[in-house]
Each structure stands twice: as C-alpha cells, then as structure tokens.
Design an enzyme around this catalytic site. Sequence first.
Site, PDB file in Angstrom:
ATOM      1  N   ASN A   1       0.864  -1.174   0.000  1.00  0.00           N
ATOM      2  CA  ASN A   1       0.000   0.000   0.000  1.00  0.00           C
ATOM      3  C   ASN A   1       0.904   1.228   0.000  1.00  0.00           C
ATOM      4  OD1 ASN A   1      -1.779   2.060   0.485  1.00  0.00           O
ATOM      5  ND2 ASN A   1      -2.362   1.391   2.543  1.00  0.00           N
TER       6      ASN A   1
ATOM      7  N   LYS B   1       0.088   4.277  -0.256  1.00  0.00           N
ATOM      8  CA  LYS B   1      -0.530   5.472   0.336  1.00  0.00           C
ATOM      9  C   LYS B   1      -0.290   6.666  -0.592  1.00  0.00           C
ATOM     10  CE  LYS B   1      -0.095   3.232   4.760  1.00  0.00           C
ATOM     11  NZ  LYS B   1       0.128   3.313   6.207  1.00  0.00           N
TER      12      LYS B   1
ATOM     13  N   HIS C   1      -9.399   1.348   4.974  1.00  0.00           N
ATOM     14  CA  HIS C   1      -8.120   1.484   5.668  1.00  0.00           C
ATOM     15  C   HIS C   1      -8.298   2.418   6.866  1.00  0.00           C
ATOM     16  CE1 HIS C   1      -3.978   2.580   6.503  1.00  0.00           C
ATOM     17  NE2 HIS C   1      -3.643   1.471   5.879  1.00  0.00           N
TER      18      HIS C   1
ATOM     19  N   GLU D   1      -6.613   4.777   7.942  1.00  0.00           N
ATOM     20  CA  GLU D   1      -6.386   6.201   7.655  1.00  0.00           C
ATOM     21  C   GLU D   1      -7.627   6.828   7.045  1.00  0.00           C
ATOM     22  OE1 GLU D   1      -2.790   5.520   5.471  1.00  0.00           O
ATOM     23  OE2 GLU D   1      -1.797   4.982   7.353  1.00  0.00           O
TER      24      GLU D   1
ATOM     25  N   GLU E   1      -5.155  -4.807  10.629  1.00  0.00           N
ATOM     26  CA  GLU E   1      -4.132  -3.783  10.820  1.00  0.00           C
ATOM     27  C   GLU E   1      -4.381  -3.042  12.132  1.00  0.00           C
ATOM     28  OE1 GLU E   1      -2.234  -2.650   6.779  1.00  0.00           O
ATOM     29  OE2 GLU E   1      -3.879  -1.282   7.171  1.00  0.00           O
TER      30      GLU E   1
ATOM     31  N   GLY F   1       2.802   2.477  10.769  1.00  0.00           N
ATOM     32  CA  GLY F   1       3.735   3.585  10.605  1.00  0.00           C
ATOM     33  C   GLY F   1       4.458   3.975  11.883  1.00  0.00           C
TER      34      GLY F   1
ATOM     35  N   SER G   1       3.706  -1.999  10.215  1.00  0.00           N
ATOM     36  CA  SER G   1       5.166  -2.057  10.364  1.00  0.00           C
ATOM     37  C   SER G   1       5.760  -3.414   9.983  1.00  0.00           C
ATOM     38  CB  SER G   1       5.583  -1.675  11.790  1.00  0.00           C
ATOM     39  OG  SER G   1       5.156  -0.364  12.092  1.00  0.00           O
TER      40      SER G   1
HETATM   41  P1  13P Z   1       3.218   0.514   7.610  1.00  0.00           P
HETATM   42  O1  13P Z   1       3.739  -0.762   7.025  1.00  0.00           O
HETATM   43  O2  13P Z   1       3.931   1.729   7.086  1.00  0.00           O
HETATM   44  O3  13P Z   1       3.153   0.465   9.099  1.00  0.00           O
HETATM   45  O4  13P Z   1       1.714   0.684   7.095  1.00  0.00           O
HETATM   46  C1  13P Z   1       0.844  -0.378   7.203  1.00  0.00           C
HETATM   47  C2  13P Z   1      -0.378  -0.074   6.456  1.00  0.00           C
HETATM   48  O5  13P Z   1      -1.156   0.794   6.829  1.00  0.00           O
HETATM   49  C3  13P Z   1      -0.665  -0.841   5.229  1.00  0.00           C
HETATM   50  O6  13P Z   1      -1.943  -0.598   4.768  1.00  0.00           O
END
Ligand code: 13P
Length: 256
Positions: free
Chosen positions: A10, A12, A96, A98, A168, A174, A214
């Site tokens: 992903n 982003k 997601h 976010e 997740e 992150g 992560s």
């Molecule tokens: P990270 O791997 O940067 O922690 O992000 C995970 C994520 O949100 C994948 O959708």
Amino acid sequence: MMRKLIIAGNWKLNKTSREAIEFVTLLKRELCDISGVDIIVCPPATALSDVQDVLTDSNIALGAQNVYWEDEGAFTGEVSAPLLKDIGVQYVIIGHSERRQYFGETDETVNKRLAAALKHGLTPIVCVGENLTEREKGRTFEVLEKQCRGGLDGLEADEVEKIIIAYEPVWAIGTGKTATAQQAQEAHKFIRDLLAEMYNDDTAQTVRIQYGGSVKPENSAQLMSQPDIDGALVGGASLKAETFTEIIKNSCTAAQ
Ligand code: 13P
C-alpha cells in the site's frame, strides 16, 4: 486448507507516475522468478494506469486504495469500480484505518464500497483493526467483531470467500511497533472463528487474512509462519524495491 500467500504494497500518498513506473520496472525484474504468492501493488490513483502498462504479463497485480460505491454520475472527485476495472485494476483496499480516521469512513460506507467492488469483479481488501486505547481497554475483539459484522453486512458466504481481510492494528501502523506474531495470530484466529460463526467453516477456512502494521524484512518470516496469517499489507517498506522484495522472499520461505 492451503491458502495462497498474498503480499500487497500500500503506497498510500507516495510516488508520482514517473517514480511509480521506474519503481515497478525494477520490481518486476526482481520478482520475475517468484511464484506461489499473489503480489499486489497499490499506487495512488494518478499512477494506476501507467503502472498497469508496466505490469502487463507480469506476476504482479494492480490494486487501488479506495473505490466509490456508485458507478457514475454527479459525484465530483470520486472514482468508481467500473472505472478501475477499465484500466486493469484487480484489487481494491477498502476501509483502511487512515480513511476511517481522516476521511469519515464508517462500517456502513465500507459495506457499500465492498458491495460495489464485488459487483464489478474487483477483489476487496477490507481493513479492520483496533486503536491503542481500544487495545489497552481490552476491547480488541469487540472492535474487530463490530467492524467485520458491519463491513460484511448482507454478503452471502460465496461473496465473502472472494474477499481478503487485512488485520491492521492502528497502533502498529507507521509506528515501527509491530504486533508480536502471537498478538497478530490471536486476532487473525478471532476473525476466522467469527467468519465461521457468521457463515460456515469452509468460508472461514477459505478467506485469506493479511497482517498489516510495520511489516519489515526482519519480522515478516515470523508473522507469516503463523497458521492464520496468510499474507501482509505493507506500507512504508513497500516503497523500496529491496525491502518489499525481501519481505516477499522471506514470507514465501516462512509460509511453506
Ligand atoms: P506501515 O507498514 O507503514 O506500518 O503501514 C501499514 C499499512 O497501513 C498498510 O496498509
């Protein structure tokens, strides 16, 4: 039951079209010998079409990061499932954290997007996961149950078998703080048992559940060796060919 490993990146809000083309050209070369795993990249909407041109006839599939539930009409700024299908998109991330946090996504809107994706033959990757407060208050399972029941509301077992679920935990996204393999396995098992209760054992055993938060080359093998972890949804580490490739290779070895 053997579920095929599925590793998705992903991206982003990262990479221009030019950067994306350069990146997937390299990735395609690095991963051309790998089989037995579904590999997906999810670039921002502006790069989808260019990335698809590079990925034609490769073992890497294309995913989008969101989809609107109406097919067409007066919905300024939105992108629909038929439009994504039209340019070769096969997967779509839905709900997601976010999007839930910053853009008002709810289990109800997740459910609408999910239905639209399935109707048009896109494979949804539905994200669920608790935040830190919820975990600390011991509410993780309660949150997961609410998100799964709300998100999948009204779907039949044969439709649910087509989706991917991504667990997740928000506190691991992150932050560099990964859930331990045991914490992740426990949540995955909970989701799978819930699917068995909502549908049936076969459906629960068919659905692939990815872990996200992560994921790095250093922790991917341990996570992927857990019985109910069927893949990874990788954020930051999917932006570099070297780390993404290493995660895929480590995961393939661990999942065997
Ligand atoms: P990270 O791997 O940067 O922690 O992000 C995970 C994520 O949100 C994948 O959708």
